[in-house]
Scaffold this motif. Sequence first.
Motif, PDB file in Angstrom:
ATOM      1  N   PRO A 175       0.912  -1.334   0.162  1.00 50.75           N
ATOM      2  CA  PRO A 175       0.154  -0.039  -0.040  1.00 50.75           C
ATOM      3  C   PRO A 175       0.866   1.276  -0.125  1.00 50.75           C
ATOM      4  N   ASP A 176       0.199   2.383  -0.519  1.00 50.46           N
ATOM      5  CA  ASP A 176       1.104   3.585  -0.682  1.00 50.46           C
ATOM      6  C   ASP A 176       0.942   4.353   0.605  1.00 50.46           C
ATOM      7  N   ARG A 177       0.003   3.971   1.665  1.00 54.25           N
ATOM      8  CA  ARG A 177      -0.104   4.273   2.827  1.00 54.25           C
ATOM      9  C   ARG A 177      -1.047   3.529   3.852  1.00 54.25           C
ATOM     10  N   LEU A 178      -0.881   3.625   5.100  1.00 52.80           N
ATOM     11  CA  LEU A 178      -1.933   2.810   5.972  1.00 52.80           C
ATOM     12  C   LEU A 178      -2.582   3.914   6.800  1.00 52.80           C
ATOM     13  N   VAL A 179      -3.675   3.809   7.143  1.00 53.66           N
ATOM     14  CA  VAL A 179      -4.446   4.631   8.204  1.00 53.66           C
ATOM     15  C   VAL A 179      -5.002   3.753   9.319  1.00 53.66           C
ATOM     16  N   PHE A 180      -4.649   4.005  10.598  1.00 55.54           N
ATOM     17  CA  PHE A 180      -5.221   3.098  11.654  1.00 55.54           C
ATOM     18  C   PHE A 180      -6.043   4.203  12.524  1.00 55.54           C
ATOM     19  N   GLY A 181      -7.299   4.152  12.286  1.00 53.25           N
ATOM     20  CA  GLY A 181      -8.395   4.776  13.188  1.00 53.25           C
ATOM     21  C   GLY A 181      -8.463   3.679  14.655  1.00 53.25           C
ATOM     22  N   VAL A 182      -7.676   4.420  15.593  1.00 53.32           N
ATOM     23  CA  VAL A 182      -8.075   3.558  16.725  1.00 53.32           C
ATOM     24  C   VAL A 182      -8.224   4.204  17.991  1.00 53.32           C
ATOM     25  N   GLN A 183      -8.617   3.601  18.924  1.00 55.19           N
ATOM     26  CA  GLN A 183      -8.865   4.267  20.464  1.00 55.19           C
ATOM     27  C   GLN A 183      -7.921   4.019  21.426  1.00 55.19           C
ATOM     28  N   THR A 184      -7.230   3.118  21.164  1.00 57.53           N
ATOM     29  CA  THR A 184      -6.051   2.494  22.247  1.00 57.53           C
ATOM     30  C   THR A 184      -4.827   2.257  21.761  1.00 57.53           C
ATOM     31  N   PRO A 185      -3.649   2.346  22.431  1.00 55.16           N
ATOM     32  CA  PRO A 185      -2.519   1.838  22.016  1.00 55.16           C
ATOM     33  C   PRO A 185      -2.366   0.343  21.821  1.00 55.16           C
ATOM     34  N   GLU A 186      -3.174  -0.540  22.306  1.00 55.08           N
ATOM     35  CA  GLU A 186      -3.379  -1.770  22.126  1.00 55.08           C
ATOM     36  C   GLU A 186      -3.806  -2.170  20.771  1.00 55.08           C
ATOM     37  N   ALA A 187      -4.840  -1.306  20.469  1.00 53.19           N
ATOM     38  CA  ALA A 187      -5.387  -1.549  18.813  1.00 53.19           C
ATOM     39  C   ALA A 187      -4.345  -1.218  17.928  1.00 53.19           C
ATOM     40  N   GLU A 188      -3.668  -0.173  18.229  1.00 54.78           N
ATOM     41  CA  GLU A 188      -2.447   0.321  17.351  1.00 54.78           C
ATOM     42  C   GLU A 188      -1.534  -0.864  17.310  1.00 54.78           C
ATOM     43  N   ALA A 189      -1.139  -1.161  18.263  1.00 53.31           N
ATOM     44  CA  ALA A 189      -0.095  -2.261  18.218  1.00 53.31           C
ATOM     45  C   ALA A 189      -0.557  -3.529  17.547  1.00 53.31           C
ATOM     46  N   THR A 190      -1.721  -4.000  17.804  1.00 49.96           N
ATOM     47  CA  THR A 190      -2.367  -5.184  16.936  1.00 49.96           C
ATOM     48  C   THR A 190      -2.276  -4.760  15.339  1.00 49.96           C
ATOM     49  N   LEU A 191      -2.675  -3.557  15.046  1.00 49.44           N
ATOM     50  CA  LEU A 191      -2.761  -3.379  13.529  1.00 49.44           C
ATOM     51  C   LEU A 191      -1.280  -3.320  12.935  1.00 49.44           C
ATOM     52  N   ARG A 192      -0.330  -2.799  13.787  1.00 52.41           N
ATOM     53  CA  ARG A 192       1.059  -2.858  13.293  1.00 52.41           C
ATOM     54  C   ARG A 192       1.677  -4.104  13.145  1.00 52.41           C
ATOM     55  N   GLN A 193       0.891  -5.062  13.928  1.00 51.52           N
ATOM     56  CA  GLN A 193       1.461  -6.344  14.074  1.00 51.52           C
ATOM     57  C   GLN A 193       1.184  -7.139  12.599  1.00 51.52           C
TER      58      GLN A 193
END
Length: 446
Positions: A175-193
């Motif tokens: 992808p040319d970019r990724l957008v993570f709409g999240v509410q917690t650091p845990e959700a961001e960490a999961t999407l980064r994984q």
Amino acid sequence: MTEGTPTGSLRIAVIGTNYLGANTAAGMAEFGFDVIGVEIDEHRLKLLNDGKAPLYEPGLDPLLKKHVDSGRLRFTKDYREIADWADVHFICVGTPQTEGSDAADLAQVNSVVDMLAPLLTRPTLVVGRSTVPVGTSKLVEQRFHAESPAGAGVEIAWQPEFLREAHGVDDTLHPDRLVFGVQTPEAEATLRQVFATPLAEGTPVVVCNLPTAELVKGGANAFLATKISFINALSEMADATGADVTQLADALGFDKRIGRGMLNAGPGYGGGCLPKDLRAFMARAGELGVEEVITFLREVDDINYRRRARIVDVTHELLGAAWVGRNVTVLGAAFKAGTDDVRDSPALDIAGRIQLHGATVTVYDPEAMENARRVRPTLRYAGSALEACENAHLVLHLTEWPEFRALDPVTLKDVVDTPVILDARLLLDSAQWRAAGWTYRAPGKP
């Protein structure tokens, strides 16, 4: 990319496996995860479990086949198989335009909640990829919290997709970019994984709140639609003045603030995303009381449809003001090359309008014939471009397939009645066609 580089033991479910979901499921398997796709349509389900995509998309069949055969990817219609199995649930269902309204129809999204929520008994992350009106994610969250045994343990994130039809596999894997709409650091960490592979390749990521993520896709498509309508408006000015819209676009494109991408004049945008997403964006703006957005984007949409009417007018002019008894060949049925998608296709719309005026219209497309027949059964269809052009009084180039650019105008001249071509995509070699004895016309070119 190195095949099979799992970044953890996450298990992934993909709900809805048409264009977006099939690409997402195959892409997640390629990233190294075990994936189950959920598909309720029996025919589509059988195709997918045989490693075949339910639609034409370059490169998707081999990727599906590879991971179905490896056992990393399979498909089911039973939500019970994914409920507590998956750590991440991607919602990839369609959000078509509501009949009789510009608004998005969220019936499929709501159906996912209906089916999945009562089955979730442990904490999990539900990630929306479907294009939805801003505010939808919070409504989805409220329902999951109220209807799931896991309650507030079900976290909602939104991760919009930017797949281009005919480039869906590459856009999924790189992808040319990724957008993570999240509410917690845990959700961001999961999407980064989940997206560790493209992130390791240097893909930029924007981490934001839920409404920002929801607005990104609608905003992107509204901007692209505006850019296409802008160059088509300039094409009309070029026609009126003798200017060349292609050279005009080239000159504009060198400005880094503008860019050359999507500045191609033609019959206008179509397909299953851009038109309905633009209208849903307008509808939501109206609900939010931002009326100026509607006024501006309504004109963008109107320009797009005027473009189709303009091509019909030029067709009439080239036919010598006659319709009945004239044979018109339409090269192209898909809304763009590289896909069999005929939803809101400018090519089929134009073909239908010409037929309604009384001309006999014959269509050929390398991939979209079956879908075109279902949508426009009264048109004539040919098995090749050469066959479609037999006895034609006018040939229209409406979808930018490489096959059409490679046509030999000398050979084609021998089968038509009158060597006249309307190049609505502005991609044919005008000098070559004129040298072969054709009358060549392209809106926006002198």
